[in-house]
Design an enzyme around this catalytic site. Sequence first.
Site, short mmCIF file in Angstrom:
data_model
loop_
_atom_site.label_atom_id
_atom_site.label_comp_id
_atom_site.label_asym_id
_atom_site.label_seq_id
_atom_site.Cartn_x
_atom_site.Cartn_y
_atom_site.Cartn_z
N LEU A 1 -65.49 4.43 87.07
CA LEU A 1 -64.85 3.33 87.34
C LEU A 1 -63.18 3.83 87.54
O LEU A 1 -62.62 3.01 88.41
CB LEU A 1 -64.87 2.23 86.67
CG LEU A 1 -66.39 1.65 86.68
CD1 LEU A 1 -66.45 0.29 85.46
CD2 LEU A 1 -66.92 1.35 87.90
N ASP B 1 -48.76 -5.88 78.03
CA ASP B 1 -48.98 -4.88 79.26
C ASP B 1 -49.50 -5.73 80.52
O ASP B 1 -50.74 -5.28 81.15
CB ASP B 1 -49.78 -3.61 79.05
CG ASP B 1 -49.78 -2.69 80.34
OD1 ASP B 1 -48.85 -2.73 81.04
OD2 ASP B 1 -50.71 -1.82 80.46
N LYS C 1 -65.47 2.58 78.03
CA LYS C 1 -64.06 3.16 78.00
C LYS C 1 -64.27 4.61 76.95
O LYS C 1 -64.56 4.09 75.78
CB LYS C 1 -63.08 2.39 77.64
CG LYS C 1 -61.60 3.17 77.22
CD LYS C 1 -60.60 2.05 76.99
CE LYS C 1 -60.10 1.30 77.96
NZ LYS C 1 -59.06 0.21 77.45
N GLY D 1 -57.38 7.66 83.34
CA GLY D 1 -55.95 7.59 83.00
C GLY D 1 -55.52 8.63 81.66
O GLY D 1 -56.69 9.06 81.24
N THR D 2 -54.48 8.38 81.13
CA THR D 2 -54.23 9.51 80.17
C THR D 2 -54.86 9.07 78.78
O THR D 2 -54.87 9.75 78.03
CB THR D 2 -52.57 9.51 80.18
OG1 THR D 2 -52.04 8.31 79.74
CG2 THR D 2 -52.24 10.39 81.19
N PHE D 3 -55.27 7.62 78.75
CA PHE D 3 -56.00 7.19 77.64
C PHE D 3 -57.35 7.84 77.66
O PHE D 3 -58.04 7.81 76.49
CB PHE D 3 -56.02 5.68 77.62
CG PHE D 3 -56.77 5.20 78.66
CD1 PHE D 3 -58.27 4.83 78.32
CD2 PHE D 3 -56.43 5.04 79.91
CE1 PHE D 3 -58.93 4.42 79.36
CE2 PHE D 3 -57.37 4.39 80.91
CZ PHE D 3 -58.66 4.10 80.65
N GLY D 4 -58.12 8.16 78.92
CA GLY D 4 -59.37 8.63 78.97
C GLY D 4 -60.04 8.18 80.00
O GLY D 4 -59.19 8.17 81.06
N GLN D 5 -61.20 7.82 80.07
CA GLN D 5 -61.84 7.30 81.34
C GLN D 5 -62.85 5.98 81.02
O GLN D 5 -63.06 5.83 80.02
CB GLN D 5 -62.94 8.56 81.65
CG GLN D 5 -62.34 9.63 81.67
CD GLN D 5 -63.25 10.95 81.74
OE1 GLN D 5 -64.00 11.58 82.50
NE2 GLN D 5 -63.58 11.34 80.25
N VAL D 6 -62.96 5.36 82.27
CA VAL D 6 -63.82 4.04 82.28
C VAL D 6 -65.13 4.46 83.08
O VAL D 6 -65.07 4.94 84.26
CB VAL D 6 -63.16 2.83 82.46
CG1 VAL D 6 -64.23 1.73 82.44
CG2 VAL D 6 -61.95 2.66 81.79
#
EC number: 2.7.12.1
Length: 956
Positions: free
Chosen positions: A128, A249, A151, A131-136
């Site tokens: 989906l 945010d 996530k 980003g730099t946090f990870g993936q969804v």
Amino acid sequence: MDDIDSSDGAAAARAGEIGSIGVSTPWKPIQLVFKRYLPQNGSASKVHVAVKKPVVVRLTRDLVETYKICDPQFKYRGELNPKRYLTTPSVGVNNDGFDNVNYDLILAVNDDFCSSDSRQRYIVKDLLGHGTFGQVAKCWVPETNSFVAVKVIKNQLAYYQQALVEVSILTTLNKKYDPEDKNHIVRIYDYFLHQSHLCICFELLDMNLYELIKINQFRGLSLSIVKLFSKQILLGLALLKDAGIIHCDLKPENILLCASVKPTEIKIIDFGSACMEDKTVYSYIQSRYYRSPEVLLGYQYTTAIDMWSFGCIVAELFLGLPLFPGGSEFDILRRMIEILGKQPPDYVLKEAKNTNKFFKCVGSVHNLGNGGTYGGLKSAYMALTGEEFEAREKKKPEIGKEYFNHKNLEEIVKSYPYKINLPEDDVVKETQIRLALIDFLKGLMEFDPAKRWSPFQAAKHPFITGEPFTCPYNPPPETPRVHVTQNIKVDHHPGEGHWFAAGLSPHVSGRTRIPMHNSPHFQMMPYSHANSYGSIGSYGSYNDGTIQDNSYGSYGGTGNMFAYYSPVNHPGLYMQNQGGVSMLGTSPDARRRVMQYPHGNGPNGLGTSPSAGNFAPLPLGTSPSQFTPNTNNQFLAGSPGHHGPTSPVRNSCHGSPLGKMAAFSQINRRMSAGYSGGSQSQDSSLSQAQGHGMDNFYQNEGYSGQFSGSPSRRQLDSGVKNRKQTQGGTTLSTGYSTHNNANSSLRSNMYNPSSTAHHLENPDTALSVPDPGDWDPNYSDDLLLEEDSADESSLANAFSRGMQLGSTDASSYSRRFNSNASTSSSNPTTQRRYAPNQAFSQVETGSPPSNDPHARFGQHIPGSQYIPHVSQNSPSRLGQQPPQRYNHGRPNAGRTMDRNHMNAQLPPSNTNSGGQQRSPRSSSYTNGVPWGRRTNNHVPNVPSTSHGRVDYGSIA
């Protein structure tokens, strides 16, 4: 014969008749003659028509059948199929090949996750977002035959810890504040570890509001839809305010549609940046277009920043384009002032750390006659022009594209094109609604955070309720909710900032998954280690609750310190904040001010001086506003003790512990080497606050203890325990200070090494320097006046003996006061010069011994001995605009300190529950040196602790 002839003639006639019939009509056989063929079993068979399958079908969909035609022994196994990878890059580099170079878990179609707790299986079907946090990932749940969003967090400690915050906040919101799912907050279903990655399972939603605007070709939505979405977002924000949570945010990308519900609803997602209102951490938050003025200016923030972001979202939903599409923070602030016709109030500009970056002072806050006028109000500050900003910052500000022809909010909204072929009556009606929208936006985007509408006030506006709009809305007053603890604000300055605030580092990926270390932001540990309110960089002061090694420069150590200030609030020890609540011991993460001293307390005194050389040089990008003079920080020259103000409640000296030195003679009278503290306690709680916790804690920062009211307080034994360490033939007698409630006497029993036989033979006469946290709030000037001149003279001599800063080989004793009497001075005012330098004594590698005259308190310490600030980046999230936190940015490979090439040493690599190495990168680790302890020192015979202490590594 005749019969034959007659019969032949009849047959011929019949044949002719049949022939004539056959010509005119088709032949129809008799039903009894022709019947369907029946096999022996008696059932009729269907007629099969052979249809040849296309080659494409036989080689794709029916490929397995085609293989079986060629080889009847062929058996298909799905695990042998070439995988369709969803993660880019898909080459395994870290975590035994499960992670790519970015520490993202390599996902492929039909990969499955399994929760060890719920035993739920999640099969990956699509990606989906990332980003730099990870993936969804979009996952299918076979047990429920439904889809969810999972996530997958990066395999790095910083992201892991921040994701735990998101899990905690969402779980609290879902279960405690919104159990019936009526307030438009995304639901969290599950969370688990998979291949060392934290996976969080959410409900699957549809497109976000930005995608909706994009589908509409960046044209605004109808006012009815804007009103519908605004009302639902306000319900979510009202819930957050009630819970005391700041989203930090809020933007169209983080508001998703829930199309399965009719009428369409929205839900607020992505709480990865969220924090509690009374425990704010980061200063660089919010996406740029939706960033509030107080965040831009570096001012203390509350839930009001979410209301500003909400106002920007409402305007964008109507206009189709962001209202403040600035290319830089300067550009955004310029657009805000221009479009809204106002500027931030002077009290915000006075306290904000970035004021000098965007404004110039053209008048005095006490005399506004020379100031500018904004919105009909006088101001002592004026916004910088582009040329002035370029001259200050040595670079041109980035300017974004201009989307609107008008420069003020009213004209932008009024001039927006109406829908084509709209009836005249509807035009008049929409015009009135637009006027209500303008008033609604003005209340949401108010520069003064104290006057900005709350969600409850905004929900009663005519634009939301649908009532006729006749005059500007005057919201009902609300009782402001004042939090007990002071907000902690950590800047993203190059030294630490974002990561070290929560005890994190983007470079530390090899860590055992444990709860977040004890800090004011995440108080999850059952114990705490104290620090001092008096040291520069320490933020865990009286009312914050003492925390484990919570020095601002080290976060988990005792030796690394950066002299850095930011404008959270005035750095006084006991003062009134804007809400009228006393804050005993504010965060030193506050703007440094050059204090104005009376005669005799200049640079040669004991107060802080910019010429003293005891602050590190400014890091690149640090605002000079941190060092602007302040008019309300003045030391009173007179005091009964002649050592400056005798109580921290009477002055503001960045938490200098020397403000209480005038009370020494009274304290010294009651203290001795064998003093237990039990009989002299003013409150029974003192006996509970001594002993046990301090017995296993050997910290610097004055050996301060912790409050009895601290959330993580341990019940302590009565009595102050001393322990002696022998090193190099010198007996070191140390004590431990304790903290009790405000009604209790705060004393110290810390004794210092001495080379004279007088101290060794008669310890009762040795001066015990009180700890910075041991101030007695019940002590009065009347007690000082009872002292005779002999006591005062002995005080001066004894006090001078305690004014040395020494360092022995044991780093745990590196911040002591030495009792060498050779540094005594006849001028008491000279004994306040380097009070803040207590926090810097551990930065030096190889400090002189305790009896070295060069290590004394009054000696000048060169500024080059302190570590300059180094750049620190933060990670970024999916869709995050600014280069920050989770959108943010990108952990650096390492940081090099300028002095002595000091390198950050990461904690040792550990294995996760699956036995896999948590840290694939090659880094230098240390197992024996906790943060803040110098590597060339060793503390022998360290007493064991009842609770295991976490060593986070060393910055040596």
